[in-house]
Design a protein around this motif. Structure first.
Motif, PDB file in Angstrom:
ATOM      1  N   UNK A  55       0.948  -0.786  -0.123  1.00 55.40           N
ATOM      2  CA  UNK A  55      -0.172  -0.035   0.159  1.00 55.40           C
ATOM      3  C   UNK A  55       1.373   1.198  -0.137  1.00 55.40           C
ATOM      4  N   UNK A  56       0.858   1.485  -1.395  1.00 57.77           N
ATOM      5  CA  UNK A  56       1.927   3.365  -1.093  1.00 57.77           C
ATOM      6  C   UNK A  56       1.670   4.168   0.101  1.00 57.77           C
ATOM      7  N   UNK A  57       2.725   5.174   0.221  1.00 63.24           N
ATOM      8  CA  UNK A  57       2.645   5.720   1.485  1.00 63.24           C
ATOM      9  C   UNK A  57       2.254   6.593   0.358  1.00 63.24           C
ATOM     10  N   UNK A  58       1.744   7.441  -1.028  1.00 60.86           N
ATOM     11  CA  UNK A  58       0.945   8.048  -1.542  1.00 60.86           C
ATOM     12  C   UNK A  58      -0.286   8.237  -1.432  1.00 60.86           C
ATOM     13  N   UNK A  64      -4.184   5.491   7.436  1.00 63.71           N
ATOM     14  CA  UNK A  64      -4.984   5.314   8.251  1.00 63.71           C
ATOM     15  C   UNK A  64      -4.360   4.033   9.239  1.00 63.71           C
ATOM     16  N   UNK A  65      -4.050   2.821   7.628  1.00 59.78           N
ATOM     17  CA  UNK A  65      -3.652   1.327   8.201  1.00 59.78           C
ATOM     18  C   UNK A  65      -2.709   1.678   9.203  1.00 59.78           C
ATOM     19  N   UNK A  66      -1.625   2.726   9.030  1.00 60.18           N
ATOM     20  CA  UNK A  66      -0.525   2.741   9.469  1.00 60.18           C
ATOM     21  C   UNK A  66      -0.832   2.753  11.149  1.00 60.18           C
ATOM     22  N   UNK A  67      -2.181   4.115  11.546  1.00 61.05           N
ATOM     23  CA  UNK A  67      -2.540   4.209  12.968  1.00 61.05           C
ATOM     24  C   UNK A  67      -3.340   3.687  13.594  1.00 61.05           C
ATOM     25  N   UNK A 134       8.870   0.515   5.525  1.00 63.23           N
ATOM     26  CA  UNK A 134       9.789   1.650   5.307  1.00 63.23           C
ATOM     27  C   UNK A 134      10.157   1.080   4.317  1.00 63.23           C
ATOM     28  N   UNK A 135      10.546   0.548   4.098  1.00 62.16           N
ATOM     29  CA  UNK A 135      12.037   0.542   2.824  1.00 62.16           C
ATOM     30  C   UNK A 135      10.906   0.049   1.583  1.00 62.16           C
ATOM     31  N   UNK A 136       9.502  -0.902   1.216  1.00 55.45           N
ATOM     32  CA  UNK A 136       8.546  -1.562   0.081  1.00 55.45           C
ATOM     33  C   UNK A 136       7.158  -1.389   0.143  1.00 55.45           C
ATOM     34  N   UNK A 137       6.793  -0.204   1.142  1.00 54.90           N
ATOM     35  CA  UNK A 137       5.860  -0.292   1.755  1.00 54.90           C
ATOM     36  C   UNK A 137       4.245  -0.863   2.006  1.00 54.90           C
ATOM     37  N   UNK A 138       5.126  -2.055   2.144  1.00 51.57           N
ATOM     38  CA  UNK A 138       4.953  -3.420   1.972  1.00 51.57           C
ATOM     39  C   UNK A 138       3.955  -4.018   4.151  1.00 51.57           C
ATOM     40  N   UNK A 139       3.034  -4.377   3.669  1.00 52.56           N
ATOM     41  CA  UNK A 139       2.473  -4.485   5.136  1.00 52.56           C
ATOM     42  C   UNK A 139       1.621  -6.137   5.070  1.00 52.56           C
ATOM     43  N   UNK A 140       2.212  -6.620   6.929  1.00 50.55           N
ATOM     44  CA  UNK A 140       1.655  -8.282   7.109  1.00 50.55           C
ATOM     45  C   UNK A 140       0.340  -8.206   7.667  1.00 50.55           C
TER      46      UNK A 140
END
Lengths: 180, 180
Positions: A55-58, A64-67, A134-140
């Motif tokens: 999920x791109x940081x753009x 929202x997902x990070x939070x 941080x490196x790949x916008x890759x969430x698990x």
């Protein structure tokens, strides 16, 4: 759940995501709900099902997902292709996508993010690992709860080929296999 | 390359993998070549194309990939379904899969792992990140070189649904989109 959906075994979730359907990711920031279109996802483990996704940081969804650390992966079929593209072409910063594109939010059982009623399957997820964000916008994500519309026997999922072209799921073939 | 394939732009590789086709991963340990069947992969970046994929540490390919850090992702179509399943049901520890299943290895340009001639597309890859291997068996690959059979306009890729069932790529639809 007001939908005619039934709970789906977590051990079978891989069969929904392995074939690579476009998914619609829903999130909720307080009362504000959002939808984004996503094709970059993979299963990482069977049970509990782990899913990795970019999920791109753009994207509005990223913050929202990070939070909130919660989302739903909603799997649409060909009937929703226009809404899928519309959600991909707009930002939740500016548009209420549920209202604008005529999609119906339904309450999830384990997360605050909404299910999209019109999608034939919905996977309620929690973020369990952010080391690659941080490196790949890759969430698990771990799938906590899965829902499926049992009347859709051969769902015509859509699979992005780039620039608005989608392959629609065709016939199913079955071969003798020891593979899970 | 003796195949009637042409070089394919790296910037377009995402369109081959996004729809979620089963791929056949080839490796080479010295002169010993192997093939494994894989469905757990995702794009991670456009150009250079980065691909994340899960290769179980129970698979023969796992050790070879860790050591050689090279592989090819070969994309089969429905005509190869039997070989795809056969490669998934056997181990390279015991079987020479190229010989046993009648597949033809062809020399790659940038890696020592072979291309599978019968596959309509081939992506030569180098492992660029192994930080997620210990925990998730998740390798990050960079596609160095891509090949495609230009005669296959609508490749009937196959998409695993679990336990030997595959969805065969159906019709393509096109919608106006700003999405890449």
């Amino acid at each position: 759940m007001e939908m005619a959906k039934r709970s789906f075994p977590l051990s079978k979730v891989y069969g929904l995501l392995e074939p690579g359907p476009v998914v619609m990711v829903t999130t909720a920031a307080g009362v504000k709900m959002n939808i984004m279109t996503m094709s970059w996802h993979t299963m990482l483990d069977f049970d509990p099902p782990l899913v990795g996704c970019v999920i791109s940081n753009r994207n509005y969804t990223f913050g929202i997902l990070k939070k909130t650390r919660e989302c739903v992966l909603n799997i649409p079929t060909a009937e929703l292709a226009k809404q899928v593209v519309a959600c991909g072409n707009t930002s939740g910063r500016k548009v209420d996508k549920f209202k604008t594109f005529g999609l119906t939010p339904a309450a999830a059982s384990d997360v605050k993010a909404p299910l999209i009623d019109e999608c034939y399957a919905n996977l309620e997820c929690r973020v369990v690992d952010t080391k690659m964000v941080a490196k790949y916008n890759f969430f698990i994500l771990e799938v906590l709860k899965a829902w499926i519309d049992p009347s859709k026997k051969a769902p015509r999922t859509i699979h992005h080929l780039g620039r608005g072209a989608f392959m629609v799921a065709g016939v199913t073939i079955k071969l003798p296999s020891k593979m899970k």
